[in-house]
Structure formats: structure tokens, C-alpha cells
Write a protein that holds these residues in place. Structure first.
Motif, mmCIF file in Angstrom:
data_model
loop_
_atom_site.group_PDB
_atom_site.id
_atom_site.type_symbol
_atom_site.label_atom_id
_atom_site.label_comp_id
_atom_site.label_asym_id
_atom_site.label_seq_id
_atom_site.Cartn_x
_atom_site.Cartn_y
_atom_site.Cartn_z
ATOM 1 N N ILE A 91 0.837 -1.207 0.000
ATOM 2 C CA ILE A 91 0.000 0.000 0.000
ATOM 3 C C ILE A 91 0.867 1.250 0.000
ATOM 4 O O ILE A 91 0.637 2.193 -0.761
ATOM 5 N N ALA A 92 1.902 1.260 0.849
ATOM 6 C CA ALA A 92 2.794 2.426 0.907
ATOM 7 C C ALA A 92 3.529 2.618 -0.411
ATOM 8 O O ALA A 92 3.665 3.749 -0.898
ATOM 9 N N ALA A 93 4.000 1.531 -1.002
ATOM 10 C CA ALA A 93 4.693 1.634 -2.287
ATOM 11 C C ALA A 93 3.742 2.140 -3.377
ATOM 12 O O ALA A 93 4.126 2.976 -4.202
ATOM 13 N N GLY A 94 2.518 1.661 -3.375
ATOM 14 C CA GLY A 94 1.540 2.108 -4.359
ATOM 15 C C GLY A 94 1.244 3.592 -4.243
ATOM 16 O O GLY A 94 1.191 4.309 -5.251
ATOM 17 N N PHE A 95 1.059 4.059 -3.020
ATOM 18 C CA PHE A 95 0.806 5.492 -2.834
ATOM 19 C C PHE A 95 2.010 6.325 -3.260
ATOM 20 O O PHE A 95 1.862 7.400 -3.847
ATOM 21 N N THR A 96 3.202 5.833 -2.985
ATOM 22 C CA THR A 96 4.402 6.563 -3.396
ATOM 23 C C THR A 96 4.467 6.688 -4.909
ATOM 24 O O THR A 96 4.754 7.763 -5.446
ATOM 25 N N ILE A 97 4.176 5.603 -5.612
ATOM 26 C CA ILE A 97 4.193 5.641 -7.077
ATOM 27 C C ILE A 97 3.114 6.584 -7.599
ATOM 28 O O ILE A 97 3.350 7.371 -8.524
ATOM 29 N N LEU A 98 1.923 6.548 -7.010
ATOM 30 C CA LEU A 98 0.856 7.459 -7.444
ATOM 31 C C LEU A 98 1.244 8.924 -7.226
ATOM 32 O O LEU A 98 0.998 9.777 -8.088
ATOM 33 N N LEU A 99 1.831 9.210 -6.077
ATOM 34 C CA LEU A 99 2.233 10.591 -5.801
ATOM 35 C C LEU A 99 3.335 11.050 -6.744
ATOM 36 O O LEU A 99 3.345 12.195 -7.194
ATOM 37 N N MET A 100 4.266 10.151 -7.046
ATOM 38 C CA MET A 100 5.336 10.509 -7.981
ATOM 39 C C MET A 100 4.772 10.735 -9.377
ATOM 40 O O MET A 100 5.167 11.683 -10.069
ATOM 41 N N ALA A 101 3.861 9.874 -9.818
ATOM 42 C CA ALA A 101 3.273 10.019 -11.154
ATOM 43 C C ALA A 101 2.421 11.281 -11.232
ATOM 44 O O ALA A 101 2.361 11.928 -12.286
ATOM 45 N N GLY A 102 1.786 11.645 -10.157
ATOM 46 C CA GLY A 102 0.948 12.840 -10.144
ATOM 47 C C GLY A 102 1.736 14.131 -10.035
ATOM 48 O O GLY A 102 1.182 15.213 -10.158
ATOM 49 N N GLY A 103 3.020 14.035 -9.785
ATOM 50 C CA GLY A 103 3.860 15.226 -9.708
ATOM 51 C C GLY A 103 3.785 15.951 -8.380
ATOM 52 O O GLY A 103 4.175 17.116 -8.286
ATOM 53 N N VAL A 104 3.307 15.285 -7.365
ATOM 54 C CA VAL A 104 3.187 15.935 -6.061
ATOM 55 C C VAL A 104 4.554 16.291 -5.510
ATOM 56 O O VAL A 104 4.778 17.403 -5.017
ATOM 57 N N PHE A 105 5.495 15.363 -5.625
ATOM 58 C CA PHE A 105 6.827 15.629 -5.090
ATOM 59 C C PHE A 105 7.524 16.741 -5.867
ATOM 60 O O PHE A 105 8.240 17.560 -5.283
ATOM 61 N N GLN A 106 7.301 16.792 -7.186
ATOM 62 C CA GLN A 106 7.893 17.846 -8.001
ATOM 63 C C GLN A 106 7.345 19.214 -7.595
ATOM 64 O O GLN A 106 8.089 20.173 -7.464
ATOM 65 N N SER A 107 6.030 19.282 -7.375
ATOM 66 C CA SER A 107 5.451 20.568 -6.973
ATOM 67 C C SER A 107 5.924 20.964 -5.585
ATOM 68 O O SER A 107 6.099 22.158 -5.304
#
Length: 155
Positions: free
Chosen positions: A94-110
Motif C-alpha cells: 500500500i505504501a509503495a503504491g501510494f508513493t508511485i501514485l504521488l510521484m506520477a501525479g507530480g506531487v513531489f515535483q510541486s
């Protein structure tokens, strides 16, 4: 009744005193805060001594529960271990999935862009209050001086 010494509470916890004395100790606990704190300290010492000696208090209880249910102790331990591993694996996925979703959504970039903008805005030199007052005073004096010069020319 006088206060019960700590050794008395240790004997009470070890079940080494007669039943009548146990009842007397229990009744005394209701009315004496000092003995209650001594009793709590004796309980903590006994608990830590059991932990130091390596006794597993919950283990035998769980074993007897599993025996009552009809299963063997080894099967119950194996079942608990498998369930624990499944739970840990599920949480990791679950944690890995959320991390991938956040990375794909550009949350970390923003977030990094926001941090950069905050850092750049804090790098700008801000004028202190004293410097601002001095500048305003000199500007005010310059305007007065200009008015005086213009006034002398008009005369």
C-alpha cells in the motif's frame, strides 16, 4: 492497620500470604494512597523481574486458548506468524503504491518547486525598519530643502 511494607506487597503478589491477610491488604488499598503507590511499585518490579528472567506471560495463555479451540500450539503460532507477514506485506505494498501514485501525479515535483520558491523569496534582502526610517527622513529633508531653494528663487 499500619502501612504495608514493600516486602508485604511482594509476598501478596507472589501469593505467599494467607487469604485473610490478602483481604485485609486489599481493603487497606482502598483507603491508603501511600500503600497503593507501594503496591504499584511492587507490581512494576515484579513485572520487570519477569521480563529479565525471560518469562513470556502471554505465551502460555495463548497456548491454552488454542488448545481449548482444538488446534495445536504449533499450528496457532504458525498461523499468527503467517498472518503477521501478510499484514506487513500488505502495508508495504500500500505504501509503495501510494508513493508511485504521488510521484506520477507530480506531487513531489510541486513540493520541491514550492520549497525553491520559498527559499528564493527568503533570499531577497529585506530592508530593516531602521534603514527604512533613515531613508524616509533623508527624503523628507531633501524635499524640504528643494522647497526652500525654490522659495528663494521665487522671491
Amino acid at each position: 492497620m499500619n502501612h504495608v511494607p514493600e516486602a508485604g506487597w511482594a509476598a501478596y503478589l507472589a501469593d505467599e500470604i494467607p487469604e485473610a491477610l490478602k483481604i485485609e491488604y486489599e481493603n487497606h488499598l482502598y483507603s491508603c494512597d501511600k500503600c497503593l503507590s507501594a503496591y504499584m511499585e511492587a507490581m512494576e518490579k515484579e513485572e520487570t523481574s519477569l521480563e529479565i528472567e525471560g518469562f513470556d506471560i502471554a505465551g502460555p495463555v495463548m497456548d491454552s486458548i488454542s488448545r481449548l479451540k482444538g488446534g495445536s500450539v504449533e499450528e496457532a503460532k504458525l498461523h499468527r506468524k503467517e498472518k503477521s507477514l501478510r499484514t506487513i506485506t500488505r502495508h508495504y505494498l500500500i505504501a509503495a503504491g501510494f508513493t508511485i501514485l504521488l510521484m506520477a501525479g507530480g506531487v513531489f515535483q510541486s513540493l520541491t518547486e514550492y520549497v525553491d520558491s520559498v527559499e528564493s523569496s527568503s533570499d531577497k534582502k529585506t530592508q530593516s525598519l531602521t534603514d527604512g526610517l533613515i531613508d524616509k527622513t533623508f527624503n523628507w529633508m531633501d524635499t524640504i530643502e528643494k522647497k526652500n531653494k525654490e522659495g528663494f528663487r521665487n522671491e
